[in-house]
Design an enzyme around this catalytic site. Structure first.
Site, PDB file in Angstrom:
ATOM      1  N   ARG A  59       0.838  -1.207   0.000  1.00 22.23           N
ATOM      2  CA  ARG A  59       0.000   0.000   0.000  1.00 22.23           C
ATOM      3  C   ARG A  59       0.872   1.256   0.000  1.00 22.23           C
ATOM      4  O   ARG A  59       0.461   2.324  -0.430  1.00 22.23           O
ATOM      5  CB  ARG A  59      -0.977   0.014   1.190  1.00 22.23           C
ATOM      6  CG  ARG A  59      -1.823   1.295   1.268  1.00 22.23           C
ATOM      7  CD  ARG A  59      -3.146   1.133   2.022  1.00 22.23           C
ATOM      8  NE  ARG A  59      -3.002   0.401   3.254  1.00 22.23           N
ATOM      9  CZ  ARG A  59      -2.457   0.874   4.383  1.00 22.23           C
ATOM     10  NH1 ARG A  59      -2.000   2.115   4.420  1.00 22.23           N
ATOM     11  NH2 ARG A  59      -2.363   0.122   5.456  1.00 22.23           N
ATOM     12  N   TYR A 112     -16.786  15.407 -15.173  1.00 20.28           N
ATOM     13  CA  TYR A 112     -17.165  14.016 -15.004  1.00 20.28           C
ATOM     14  C   TYR A 112     -18.191  13.893 -13.868  1.00 20.28           C
ATOM     15  O   TYR A 112     -18.028  14.508 -12.821  1.00 20.28           O
ATOM     16  CB  TYR A 112     -15.902  13.206 -14.697  1.00 20.28           C
ATOM     17  CG  TYR A 112     -16.128  11.728 -14.648  1.00 20.28           C
ATOM     18  CD1 TYR A 112     -16.431  11.025 -15.803  1.00 20.28           C
ATOM     19  CD2 TYR A 112     -16.041  11.035 -13.458  1.00 20.28           C
ATOM     20  CE1 TYR A 112     -16.639   9.658 -15.756  1.00 20.28           C
ATOM     21  CE2 TYR A 112     -16.245   9.674 -13.410  1.00 20.28           C
ATOM     22  CZ  TYR A 112     -16.552   8.984 -14.569  1.00 20.28           C
ATOM     23  OH  TYR A 112     -16.755   7.646 -14.519  1.00 20.28           O
ATOM     24  N   ASP A 184      -7.749  17.539 -15.048  1.00 26.92           N
ATOM     25  CA  ASP A 184      -8.083  16.158 -15.402  1.00 26.92           C
ATOM     26  C   ASP A 184      -7.706  15.985 -16.870  1.00 26.92           C
ATOM     27  O   ASP A 184      -8.354  16.515 -17.763  1.00 26.92           O
ATOM     28  CB  ASP A 184      -9.583  15.908 -15.172  1.00 26.92           C
ATOM     29  CG  ASP A 184      -9.982  14.455 -15.448  1.00 26.92           C
ATOM     30  OD1 ASP A 184      -9.299  13.788 -16.253  1.00 26.92           O
ATOM     31  OD2 ASP A 184     -10.995  14.013 -14.872  1.00 26.92           O
ATOM     32  N   LYS A 209      -9.050   4.725 -19.241  1.00 33.29           N
ATOM     33  CA  LYS A 209      -9.446   5.157 -20.574  1.00 33.29           C
ATOM     34  C   LYS A 209      -8.265   5.002 -21.551  1.00 33.29           C
ATOM     35  O   LYS A 209      -7.745   3.913 -21.685  1.00 33.29           O
ATOM     36  CB  LYS A 209      -9.956   6.597 -20.498  1.00 33.29           C
ATOM     37  CG  LYS A 209     -10.917   6.858 -19.317  1.00 33.29           C
ATOM     38  CD  LYS A 209     -12.231   6.117 -19.445  1.00 33.29           C
ATOM     39  CE  LYS A 209     -13.065   6.142 -18.162  1.00 33.29           C
ATOM     40  NZ  LYS A 209     -13.348   7.447 -17.594  1.00 33.29           N
TER      41      LYS A 209
HETATM   42  C1  LIG Z   1     -13.737   7.920 -16.323  1.00 30.02           C
HETATM   43  C2  LIG Z   1     -13.331   9.279 -15.883  1.00 30.02           C
HETATM   44  C3  LIG Z   1     -13.033   9.547 -14.540  1.00 30.02           C
HETATM   45  C4  LIG Z   1     -13.152   8.492 -13.451  1.00 30.02           C
HETATM   46  O1  LIG Z   1     -12.233   7.465 -13.623  1.00 30.02           O
HETATM   47  P1  LIG Z   1     -12.456   5.947 -13.096  1.00 30.02           P
HETATM   48  O2  LIG Z   1     -11.219   5.270 -13.531  1.00 30.02           O
HETATM   49  O3  LIG Z   1     -13.707   5.428 -13.725  1.00 30.02           O
HETATM   50  O4  LIG Z   1     -12.597   6.053 -11.604  1.00 30.02           O
HETATM   51  C5  LIG Z   1     -12.626  10.823 -14.216  1.00 30.02           C
HETATM   52  N1  LIG Z   1     -12.530  11.801 -15.152  1.00 30.02           N
HETATM   53  C6  LIG Z   1     -12.824  11.578 -16.443  1.00 30.02           C
HETATM   54  C7  LIG Z   1     -12.704  12.691 -17.419  1.00 30.02           C
HETATM   55  C8  LIG Z   1     -13.239  10.322 -16.856  1.00 30.02           C
HETATM   56  O5  LIG Z   1     -13.534  10.115 -18.146  1.00 30.02           O
END
Ligand SMILES: *Cc1c(COP(=O)(O)O)cnc(C)c1O
Length: 393
Positions: A59, A112, A184, A209
Site C-alpha cells: 500500500r 465528469y 483532469d 481510458k
Molecule cells: C472515467 C473518468 C473519470 C473516473 O475514472 P475511473 O477510472 O472510472 O474512476 C474521471 N474523469 C474523467 C474525465 C473520466 O472520463
C-alpha cells in the site's frame, strides 16, 4: 530511474524500467506481494523511519506500480507520479489532500459526473464549496475568487460537451492569486496535452481510458511536483488507501506502449466521423475540438497535438430518439467509458451525467439529445456505416 528520452514514443516504452536490474526480463515482472521482508529488525526500523530506501508494504509502494508511476511522471514532465485504484481514487486523494474545511474550489462548468458527486460531498461534509464557471472567459473566474479559494479544477476538453479551456490563461490567473491548478487530463493523455508544462500543479487521470486503452482495467494516476505528490502519498493515498494492484499496474504499462499509435488513429478516425456527422440531416450539432469549424479549434491547436478520439453530437429529437438511435446500432457497443480500441457510444443525460441535477446538467450543455461517441481504432468507414444506417432508420 529517469532516463530522459528526447521523444515521448521512446520514453513511453523505456522509462522507469531497466531489464538489466531484473534478470533480463524484457517486461516488468509483476511483484504480486503484499509485504516485503527485512534482513534485520534494525533494517525494518530504518525503513519505517525513512532512513533507508526500500520496500515495506505494497500500500506504501510496490516495484511494479512504481514503474508505471515513473513512466507517467516522465510523460507529463512532472517530478513525481502516483498510481491509484481508479480515476476517482486519484481525484479524491488529490482534492482532499489539497483542501481543508471551509476552503473554496472553482471548477470548469462541465465535468465528469462522479467528480461532481465528490465535490458535492465535500461541500456537505466539510463546507468546501465549489463554484462552476464558464472558463472560456477568465473574467468569469476572476469574479469568483475569494480568500478561501484553494484550487481551480479543470477538465479540458470537457466531458461530454468537448469545450476546450485555454490552460495558459487560467494558469496565469491562478498564479496571480496563489491558487493551485488541477487538470483532469484523461481525454487528452500526455501524448496530446501536457498541462504541467504550461504551469499546472497537478494532473489527474482515469488510466481506465486511453492510457491503458484496452477496456480491461480500472486505474487512476496523478502527477505533479515532488513535494506535493509526497504529501498526497503520505496522507490521502496511504491512509485512505485507494492504491493500484501490481497486476493492474502491469496491464496499464502494457497498454501504454501503444499510446501514440492508438491516439493518432483515434484522432484521425474522430475527425473523419465528425465531418460525416456534420453533413447528416438528422444531426443538429457536432462537438469535436479537432473540427476546424469548432469554437475551441484555435485553443486546441495551441495546447493539443490533435483533437483526440472522443466527440459528441445532438440528434434531431429528444431522449426517445436518442435511445432509439443507440438501439439500432449493429456493432458499435452501447457502453460508458471511453478510449478503448472498440467504438463505444452512450447517452450522458441518462448515463454518465445522470447524477447531476437536471437544471445544472442543462447549464452544462448536456441536453437529452446529446450523444457521446468514443471513436475506436477500427476502420472509420465501418464506424460511419453503422452510425449512418442507425441514423437513417
Ligand atoms: C472515467 C473518468 C473519470 C473516473 O475514472 P475511473 O477510472 O472510472 O474512476 C474521471 N474523469 C474523467 C474525465 C473520466 O472520463
Amino acid at each position: 530511474m529517469s532516463k530522459k528520452f528526447k521523444h515521448m514514443e521512446t520514453a513511453i516504452i523505456h522509462e522507469g524500467y531497466d531489464s538489466k536490474e531484473l534478470l533480463g526480463s524484457l517486461t516488468p515482472p509483476i511483484f504480486q506481494t503484499s509485504t516485503f521482508t527485512f534482513d534485520t529488525a534494525e533494517q525494518g526500523a530504518a525503513r519505517f523511519a525513512g532512513e533507508e530506501e526500500g520496500h515495506v508494504y505494497s500500500r506504501i509502494g510496490n516495484p511494479t506500480v512504481q514503474v508505471l508511476e515513473q513512466k507517467l511522471a516522465a510523460l507529463e514532465k512532472a517530478e513525481k507520479g502516483l498510481a491509484f485504484s481508479s480515476g476517482m481514487a486519484a481525484i479524491s486523494a488529490v482534492l482532499i489532500a489539497l483542501t481543508k474545511a471551509n476552503d473554496h474550489i472553482i471548477c470548469s462548468s462541465g465535468l465528469y459526473g462522479c467528480t461532481f458527486g465528490l465535490l458535492s460531498m465535500m461541500d456537505e461534509k466539510y463546507n468546501i464549496q465549489t463554484d462552476y464557471v464558464d472558463m472560456s472567459d477568465v473574467k468569469n473566474i476572476e469574479v469568483k475568487i475569494k480568500p478561501e479559494t484553494k484550487v481551480f479544477y479543470i477538465e479540458t476538453p470537457i466531458n461530454p460537451t468537448m469545450e476546450v479551456i485555454d490552460l495558459e490563461l487560467v494558469i496565469n490567473l491562478a498564479r496571480k492569486h496563489n491558487v493551485l491548478v488541477v487538470v483532469d487530463n484523461t481525454f487528452s493523455t500526455p501524448y496530446l496535452q501536457r498541462p504541467i508544462e504550461l504551469g499546472a500543479d497537478v494532473v489527474v487521470h482515469s488510466a481506465t481510458k486511453y492510457l491503458s486503452g484496452h477496456g480491461d482495467v480500472i486505474a487512476g494516476l496523478a502527477a505533479g511536483k515532488k513535494e506535493l505528490m509526497e504529501q498526497i502519498a503520505a496522507t490521502t493515498q496511504k491512509d485512505i488507501g485507494g492504491v493500484l494492484s501490481p497486476f493492474d499496474a502491469w496491464l496499464v504499462i502494457r497498454g501504454l506502449k501503444t499510446l501514440p499509435l492508438r491516439m493518432d488513429r483515434h484522432s484521425d478516425n474522430a475527425l473523419e466521423i465528425a465531418e460525416k456527422l456534420k453533413q447528416h440531416p438528422k444531426v443538429k450539432r457536432v462537438f469535436y475540438p479537432g473540427d476546424p469549424d469548432a469554437l475551441g479549434y484555435s485553443v486546441m491547436r495551441k495546447q493539443m497535438k490533435s483533437g483526440g478520439g472522443t466527440l459528441s453530437f445532438e440528434i434531431d429529437g429528444g431522449k426517445e430518439e436518442a435511445q432509439g438511435f443507440l438501439n439500432k446500432l449493429q456493432f458499435i457497443s452501447i457502453a460508458v467509458s471511453l478510449g478503448d480500441t472498440e467504438t463505444l457510444i452512450q447517452h450522458p443525460a441518462t448515463m454518465t451525467h445522470a447524477v447531476i441535477p437536471d437544471e445544472r446538467r442543462r447549464k452544462m450543455g448536456i441536453t437529452d439529445s446529446l450523444i457521446r461517441l468514443s471513436v475506436g481504432i477500427e476502420a472509420w468507414q465501418d464506424i460511419w456505416e453503422d452510425l449512418d444506417q442507425a441514423l437513417n432508420r
